[in-house]
Scaffold this active site. Structure first.
Site, PDB file in Angstrom:
ATOM      1  N   ASN A  58       0.631  -0.890   0.002  1.00 29.25           N
ATOM      2  CA  ASN A  58       0.025   0.152  -0.203  1.00 29.25           C
ATOM      3  C   ASN A  58       0.925   1.584   0.146  1.00 29.25           C
ATOM      4  O   ASN A  58       1.459   1.528   0.961  1.00 29.25           O
ATOM      5  CB  ASN A  58      -0.852  -0.124   1.236  1.00 29.25           C
ATOM      6  CG  ASN A  58      -1.650   1.194   1.417  1.00 29.25           C
ATOM      7  OD1 ASN A  58      -1.694   1.998   0.636  1.00 29.25           O
ATOM      8  ND2 ASN A  58      -2.385   1.372   2.595  1.00 29.25           N
ATOM      9  N   LYS A 111       0.179   4.167  -0.341  1.00 34.08           N
ATOM     10  CA  LYS A 111      -0.525   5.247   0.064  1.00 34.08           C
ATOM     11  C   LYS A 111      -0.119   6.743  -0.905  1.00 34.08           C
ATOM     12  O   LYS A 111      -0.192   6.355  -1.998  1.00 34.08           O
ATOM     13  CB  LYS A 111       0.023   5.552   1.733  1.00 34.08           C
ATOM     14  CG  LYS A 111      -0.218   4.499   2.530  1.00 34.08           C
ATOM     15  CD  LYS A 111      -0.133   4.859   4.075  1.00 34.08           C
ATOM     16  CE  LYS A 111       0.114   3.542   4.597  1.00 34.08           C
ATOM     17  NZ  LYS A 111      -0.122   3.620   6.279  1.00 34.08           N
ATOM     18  N   HIS A 170      -9.533   0.762   4.788  1.00 36.75           N
ATOM     19  CA  HIS A 170      -8.156   0.986   5.504  1.00 36.75           C
ATOM     20  C   HIS A 170      -8.542   1.952   6.349  1.00 36.75           C
ATOM     21  O   HIS A 170      -9.293   2.526   6.595  1.00 36.75           O
ATOM     22  CB  HIS A 170      -7.305   1.335   4.318  1.00 36.75           C
ATOM     23  CG  HIS A 170      -5.899   1.560   5.110  1.00 36.75           C
ATOM     24  ND1 HIS A 170      -5.559   2.628   5.767  1.00 36.75           N
ATOM     25  CD2 HIS A 170      -4.797   0.635   5.071  1.00 36.75           C
ATOM     26  CE1 HIS A 170      -4.299   2.387   6.152  1.00 36.75           C
ATOM     27  NE2 HIS A 170      -3.757   1.284   5.737  1.00 36.75           N
ATOM     28  N   GLU A 224      -7.197   4.265   7.680  1.00 33.18           N
ATOM     29  CA  GLU A 224      -7.108   5.911   7.362  1.00 33.18           C
ATOM     30  C   GLU A 224      -8.329   6.291   6.732  1.00 33.18           C
ATOM     31  O   GLU A 224      -8.874   7.379   6.767  1.00 33.18           O
ATOM     32  CB  GLU A 224      -5.977   6.004   6.320  1.00 33.18           C
ATOM     33  CG  GLU A 224      -4.653   5.735   7.346  1.00 33.18           C
ATOM     34  CD  GLU A 224      -3.347   5.321   6.445  1.00 33.18           C
ATOM     35  OE1 GLU A 224      -3.293   5.572   5.406  1.00 33.18           O
ATOM     36  OE2 GLU A 224      -2.321   4.927   7.311  1.00 33.18           O
ATOM     37  N   GLU A 260      -5.328  -5.377  10.415  1.00 31.04           N
ATOM     38  CA  GLU A 260      -4.460  -4.279  10.707  1.00 31.04           C
ATOM     39  C   GLU A 260      -4.853  -3.660  11.877  1.00 31.04           C
ATOM     40  O   GLU A 260      -5.611  -2.485  11.947  1.00 31.04           O
ATOM     41  CB  GLU A 260      -4.462  -3.243   9.370  1.00 31.04           C
ATOM     42  CG  GLU A 260      -4.069  -3.959   8.217  1.00 31.04           C
ATOM     43  CD  GLU A 260      -3.553  -2.760   7.402  1.00 31.04           C
ATOM     44  OE1 GLU A 260      -2.286  -3.074   6.884  1.00 31.04           O
ATOM     45  OE2 GLU A 260      -4.161  -1.934   6.863  1.00 31.04           O
ATOM     46  N   GLY A 263       2.025   2.305  10.678  1.00 26.70           N
ATOM     47  CA  GLY A 263       2.889   3.222  10.614  1.00 26.70           C
ATOM     48  C   GLY A 263       3.495   4.040  11.906  1.00 26.70           C
ATOM     49  O   GLY A 263       4.091   5.114  12.167  1.00 26.70           O
ATOM     50  N   SER A 285       3.359  -2.221  10.398  1.00 28.93           N
ATOM     51  CA  SER A 285       4.750  -2.170  10.779  1.00 28.93           C
ATOM     52  C   SER A 285       5.396  -3.314  10.501  1.00 28.93           C
ATOM     53  O   SER A 285       6.496  -3.644  11.226  1.00 28.93           O
ATOM     54  CB  SER A 285       4.953  -1.434  12.140  1.00 28.93           C
ATOM     55  OG  SER A 285       4.363   0.046  12.246  1.00 28.93           O
TER      56      SER A 285
END
Ligand code: PEP
Length: 254
Positions: free
Chosen positions: A11, A13, A97, A99, A169, A175, A214
């Protein structure tokens, strides 16, 4: 039960440009051993799909999008449909996701409709689920992940999971440099598989469940060695070819 072939998905992003994308895929292609028993997929920003599709044609690296519109066409300014993504070369789509859920207020219902739209348009969904730190600390991980998954199962039916992948996730691991331990991740992966198997044993057993949060070359091997972890969804580490290649090798068990 057929073995579940490992999958590693990148991904990217909101990162990259034409030159850096071209460099990154070229480095990946020259480092990937075609005999590696792992599927590899990159998900760049929408606008680069077309040219990357041309660059990746005939190679082992597949292409996906980072999101999809829940609608097929109409007055939805700024949106991109599954059929459009497919037309420019995408075959996969990341959905839900964290985000998107947190920054763009995407709820379970919308994610479920996006899942259905992706499949209808010929894309394989990668459904992201995961709990926040607060939810984990209050012992609600399985409840939250279960709710996110059930929304899709209720809307699309369990058969839809035959042609899809789930990515666990944990939001607190994305991140941040903090990774779930292999045991923590395995517990949730096993629970996800049980939830799907409760509706259809065969589909639950065959479902590929990726871990994301991560993942790096250094921790990938121990995560992917767990029985219900079938690969990874990789953010930051997917932007560095050498690191991503290490992760692909770890997924292939090499
Ligand atoms: C992600 O964005 O899906 C992700 C897992 O990011 P990172 O690997 O950087 O934690």
């Amino acid at each position: 039960m057929p073995a579940r072939r490992p999958l590693v998905a990148a991904n990217w992003k909101l990162n990259g440009n034409r030159d850096s994308n071209a460099r990154l895929v070229d480095e990946l292609l020259s480092g990937l051993d075609n005999s590696l028993l792992v599927e590899v997929l990159v998900c760049p920003p929408f606008v680069y799909l077309s040219e990357l599709a041309a660059r990746l044609e005939g190679t082992v690296v597949m292409l996906g999008a980072q999101d999809v519109c829940a609608e097929a066409e109409g007055a939805f300014t700024g949106e991109i449909s599954a059929a459009m993504l497919r037309e420019v070369g995408a075959r996969w789509a990341i959905l839900g996701h964290s985000e998107r859920r947190a920054l763009y207020a995407e709820g379970d219902d919308l994610v479920a409709r996006k899942f259905a739209a992706a499949q209808l348009g010929g894309l394989t969904p990668i459904l992201c689920v995961g709990e926040t730190l607060q939810e984990r600390e209050s012992g609600r991980t399985l409840e939250v992940v279960g709710r996110q998954l059930e929304a899709v199962l209720d809307h699309c039916g369990v058969a839809a999971l035959q042609n899809a992948v789930v990515a666990y996730e944990p939001v607190w691991a994305i991140g941040t440099g903090k990774t779930a331990t292999p045991d923590e991740a395995q517990e949730v992966h096993a629970a996800i598989r049980r939830m799907v198997a409760a509706r259809d044993d065969r589909i639950g057993g065959g479902l590929r469940i990726l871990y994301g949060g991560s993942v790096k070359g250094a921790n990938a091997g121990s995560l992917f060695s767990m029985p219900d972890i079938d690969g990874g969804l990789i953010g930051g580490a997917s932007l560095k070819a050498a690191e991503f290649l290490d992760i692909c090798c770890a997924a292939a068990g090499q």
